[in-house]
Scaffold this motif. Structure first.
Motif, PDB file in Angstrom:
ATOM      1  N   ILE A  41    -130.769  28.052  43.035  1.00  0.00           N
ATOM      2  CA  ILE A  41    -130.744  28.569  41.661  1.00  0.00           C
ATOM      3  C   ILE A  41    -129.312  28.915  41.233  1.00  0.00           C
ATOM      4  O   ILE A  41    -128.873  28.548  40.146  1.00  0.00           O
ATOM      5  CB  ILE A  41    -131.674  29.791  41.538  1.00  0.00           C
ATOM      6  CG1 ILE A  41    -133.126  29.359  41.733  1.00  0.00           C
ATOM      7  CG2 ILE A  41    -131.498  30.489  40.202  1.00  0.00           C
ATOM      8  CD1 ILE A  41    -134.080  30.510  41.967  1.00  0.00           C
ATOM      9  N   ALA A  42    -128.578  29.606  42.108  1.00  0.00           N
ATOM     10  CA  ALA A  42    -127.217  30.021  41.760  1.00  0.00           C
ATOM     11  C   ALA A  42    -126.283  28.831  41.559  1.00  0.00           C
ATOM     12  O   ALA A  42    -125.443  28.837  40.651  1.00  0.00           O
ATOM     13  CB  ALA A  42    -126.662  30.957  42.835  1.00  0.00           C
ATOM     14  N   ILE A  43    -126.427  27.803  42.381  1.00  0.00           N
ATOM     15  CA  ILE A  43    -125.582  26.611  42.241  1.00  0.00           C
ATOM     16  C   ILE A  43    -125.861  25.927  40.900  1.00  0.00           C
ATOM     17  O   ILE A  43    -124.935  25.554  40.178  1.00  0.00           O
ATOM     18  CB  ILE A  43    -125.792  25.646  43.427  1.00  0.00           C
ATOM     19  CG1 ILE A  43    -125.231  26.257  44.708  1.00  0.00           C
ATOM     20  CG2 ILE A  43    -125.157  24.291  43.155  1.00  0.00           C
ATOM     21  CD1 ILE A  43    -125.698  25.570  45.980  1.00  0.00           C
ATOM     22  N   GLU A  49    -123.313  27.013  33.638  1.00  0.00           N
ATOM     23  CA  GLU A  49    -122.454  27.948  32.905  1.00  0.00           C
ATOM     24  C   GLU A  49    -121.018  27.460  32.773  1.00  0.00           C
ATOM     25  O   GLU A  49    -120.406  27.592  31.716  1.00  0.00           O
ATOM     26  CB  GLU A  49    -122.423  29.312  33.615  1.00  0.00           C
ATOM     27  CG  GLU A  49    -123.562  30.211  33.281  1.00  0.00           C
ATOM     28  CD  GLU A  49    -123.385  31.566  33.899  1.00  0.00           C
ATOM     29  OE1 GLU A  49    -122.738  32.421  33.266  1.00  0.00           O
ATOM     30  OE2 GLU A  49    -123.888  31.764  35.022  1.00  0.00           O
ATOM     31  N   HIS A  50    -120.463  26.935  33.859  1.00  0.00           N
ATOM     32  CA  HIS A  50    -119.030  26.609  33.878  1.00  0.00           C
ATOM     33  C   HIS A  50    -118.734  25.126  33.706  1.00  0.00           C
ATOM     34  O   HIS A  50    -117.604  24.765  33.399  1.00  0.00           O
ATOM     35  CB  HIS A  50    -118.405  27.123  35.177  1.00  0.00           C
ATOM     36  CG  HIS A  50    -118.690  28.565  35.426  1.00  0.00           C
ATOM     37  ND1 HIS A  50    -118.198  29.572  34.639  1.00  0.00           N
ATOM     38  CD2 HIS A  50    -119.463  29.164  36.367  1.00  0.00           C
ATOM     39  CE1 HIS A  50    -118.635  30.730  35.093  1.00  0.00           C
ATOM     40  NE2 HIS A  50    -119.412  30.508  36.135  1.00  0.00           N
ATOM     41  N   ASN A  51    -119.729  24.281  33.970  1.00  0.00           N
ATOM     42  CA  ASN A  51    -119.576  22.837  33.832  1.00  0.00           C
ATOM     43  C   ASN A  51    -118.315  22.322  34.534  1.00  0.00           C
ATOM     44  O   ASN A  51    -117.581  21.499  33.999  1.00  0.00           O
ATOM     45  CB  ASN A  51    -119.588  22.433  32.350  1.00  0.00           C
ATOM     46  CG  ASN A  51    -119.988  20.991  32.174  1.00  0.00           C
ATOM     47  OD1 ASN A  51    -120.626  20.411  33.044  1.00  0.00           O
ATOM     48  ND2 ASN A  51    -119.613  20.409  31.057  1.00  0.00           N
ATOM     49  N   ASP A  52    -118.098  22.851  35.745  1.00  0.00           N
ATOM     50  CA  ASP A  52    -116.909  22.499  36.521  1.00  0.00           C
ATOM     51  C   ASP A  52    -117.354  22.107  37.930  1.00  0.00           C
ATOM     52  O   ASP A  52    -117.664  22.972  38.751  1.00  0.00           O
ATOM     53  CB  ASP A  52    -115.948  23.688  36.563  1.00  0.00           C
ATOM     54  CG  ASP A  52    -114.636  23.373  37.248  1.00  0.00           C
ATOM     55  OD1 ASP A  52    -114.565  22.395  38.023  1.00  0.00           O
ATOM     56  OD2 ASP A  52    -113.669  24.129  37.026  1.00  0.00           O
ATOM     57  N   ILE A  53    -117.390  20.816  38.195  1.00  0.00           N
ATOM     58  CA  ILE A  53    -117.894  20.325  39.477  1.00  0.00           C
ATOM     59  C   ILE A  53    -117.030  20.789  40.642  1.00  0.00           C
ATOM     60  O   ILE A  53    -117.539  21.082  41.727  1.00  0.00           O
ATOM     61  CB  ILE A  53    -118.068  18.784  39.473  1.00  0.00           C
ATOM     62  CG1 ILE A  53    -118.828  18.312  40.717  1.00  0.00           C
ATOM     63  CG2 ILE A  53    -116.733  18.092  39.373  1.00  0.00           C
ATOM     64  CD1 ILE A  53    -120.244  18.764  40.789  1.00  0.00           C
ATOM     65  N   GLU A  54    -115.721  20.883  40.459  1.00  0.00           N
ATOM     66  CA  GLU A  54    -114.832  21.325  41.545  1.00  0.00           C
ATOM     67  C   GLU A  54    -115.147  22.757  41.964  1.00  0.00           C
ATOM     68  O   GLU A  54    -115.218  23.062  43.158  1.00  0.00           O
ATOM     69  CB  GLU A  54    -113.362  21.192  41.123  1.00  0.00           C
ATOM     70  CG  GLU A  54    -112.913  19.760  40.924  1.00  0.00           C
ATOM     71  CD  GLU A  54    -113.063  18.910  42.175  1.00  0.00           C
ATOM     72  OE1 GLU A  54    -112.798  19.410  43.291  1.00  0.00           O
ATOM     73  OE2 GLU A  54    -113.466  17.740  42.052  1.00  0.00           O
ATOM     74  N   LYS A  55    -115.339  23.653  40.995  1.00  0.00           N
ATOM     75  CA  LYS A  55    -115.690  25.041  41.313  1.00  0.00           C
ATOM     76  C   LYS A  55    -117.078  25.111  41.955  1.00  0.00           C
ATOM     77  O   LYS A  55    -117.305  25.905  42.861  1.00  0.00           O
ATOM     78  CB  LYS A  55    -115.648  25.924  40.070  1.00  0.00           C
ATOM     79  CG  LYS A  55    -114.259  26.275  39.630  1.00  0.00           C
ATOM     80  CD  LYS A  55    -114.281  27.235  38.458  1.00  0.00           C
ATOM     81  CE  LYS A  55    -112.861  27.559  38.016  1.00  0.00           C
ATOM     82  NZ  LYS A  55    -112.841  28.441  36.842  1.00  0.00           N
ATOM     83  N   THR A  56    -117.980  24.284  41.487  1.00  0.00           N
ATOM     84  CA  THR A  56    -119.335  24.270  42.045  1.00  0.00           C
ATOM     85  C   THR A  56    -119.307  23.794  43.495  1.00  0.00           C
ATOM     86  O   THR A  56    -119.993  24.359  44.351  1.00  0.00           O
ATOM     87  CB  THR A  56    -120.265  23.383  41.195  1.00  0.00           C
ATOM     88  OG1 THR A  56    -120.263  23.858  39.847  1.00  0.00           O
ATOM     89  CG2 THR A  56    -121.674  23.388  41.734  1.00  0.00           C
ATOM     90  N   ILE A  57    -118.506  22.791  43.792  1.00  0.00           N
ATOM     91  CA  ILE A  57    -118.381  22.300  45.165  1.00  0.00           C
ATOM     92  C   ILE A  57    -117.767  23.367  46.062  1.00  0.00           C
ATOM     93  O   ILE A  57    -118.252  23.609  47.176  1.00  0.00           O
ATOM     94  CB  ILE A  57    -117.573  20.987  45.203  1.00  0.00           C
ATOM     95  CG1 ILE A  57    -118.395  19.861  44.571  1.00  0.00           C
ATOM     96  CG2 ILE A  57    -117.147  20.638  46.631  1.00  0.00           C
ATOM     97  CD1 ILE A  57    -117.619  18.584  44.340  1.00  0.00           C
ATOM     98  N   LEU A  58    -116.721  24.033  45.595  1.00  0.00           N
ATOM     99  CA  LEU A  58    -116.102  25.113  46.374  1.00  0.00           C
ATOM    100  C   LEU A  58    -117.102  26.251  46.602  1.00  0.00           C
ATOM    101  O   LEU A  58    -117.199  26.806  47.702  1.00  0.00           O
ATOM    102  CB  LEU A  58    -114.842  25.624  45.684  1.00  0.00           C
ATOM    103  CG  LEU A  58    -114.048  26.670  46.443  1.00  0.00           C
ATOM    104  CD1 LEU A  58    -113.618  26.144  47.813  1.00  0.00           C
ATOM    105  CD2 LEU A  58    -112.840  27.102  45.631  1.00  0.00           C
TER     106      LEU A  58
END
Length: 112
Positions: A41-43, A49-58
């Motif tokens: 759910i958090a991922i 919310e941020h639409n940033d794949i790099e931040k999501t991967i980190l």
């Protein structure tokens, strides 16, 4: 603000359900809590919310490192009978281990 409130409600429902279920079927409740429901759910929320794949991967890599480190909390529960520990000592020791685990996590994630 509505999205934030919905996230709180969803998390509360999962926690409340698992807590209730632990009285009915502790083994099933433990299995459900062990599932990566919160991570899933958090991922998804994070990416939405941020639409940033790099931040999501980190973020996901950090979770992967944190999961085994978080098991340190449970160690005192396995040795509680051997050392004749009461609940508060077991729980406090587990929290102490989590603090140590936080620094281990912080060290490892510096390399991600």
């Amino acid at each position: 603000m509505i999205f934030f409130t919905l996230k709180i409600i969803l998390a509360a429902i999962i926690i409340a359900f698992a807590s209730w279920l632990s009285g009915q079927s502790p083994k099933l409740a433990g299995f459900i809590i062990a599932l990566p429901l919160v991570s899933l759910i958090a991922i998804a929320f994070s990416y939405y919310e941020h639409n940033d794949i790099e931040k999501t991967i980190l973020f996901t890599k950090s979770i992967l490192v944190a999961v085994p480190v978080s098991y340190l909390f449970f160690l005192p529960f396995f040795f509680a009978k051997s050392f004749n520990m009461n609940f508060f000592l077991i729980y406090g020791t587990g929290l102490g281990f989590l603090i140590v685990g936080f620094f281990i996590h912080k060290y490892i994630t510096n390399f991600l």
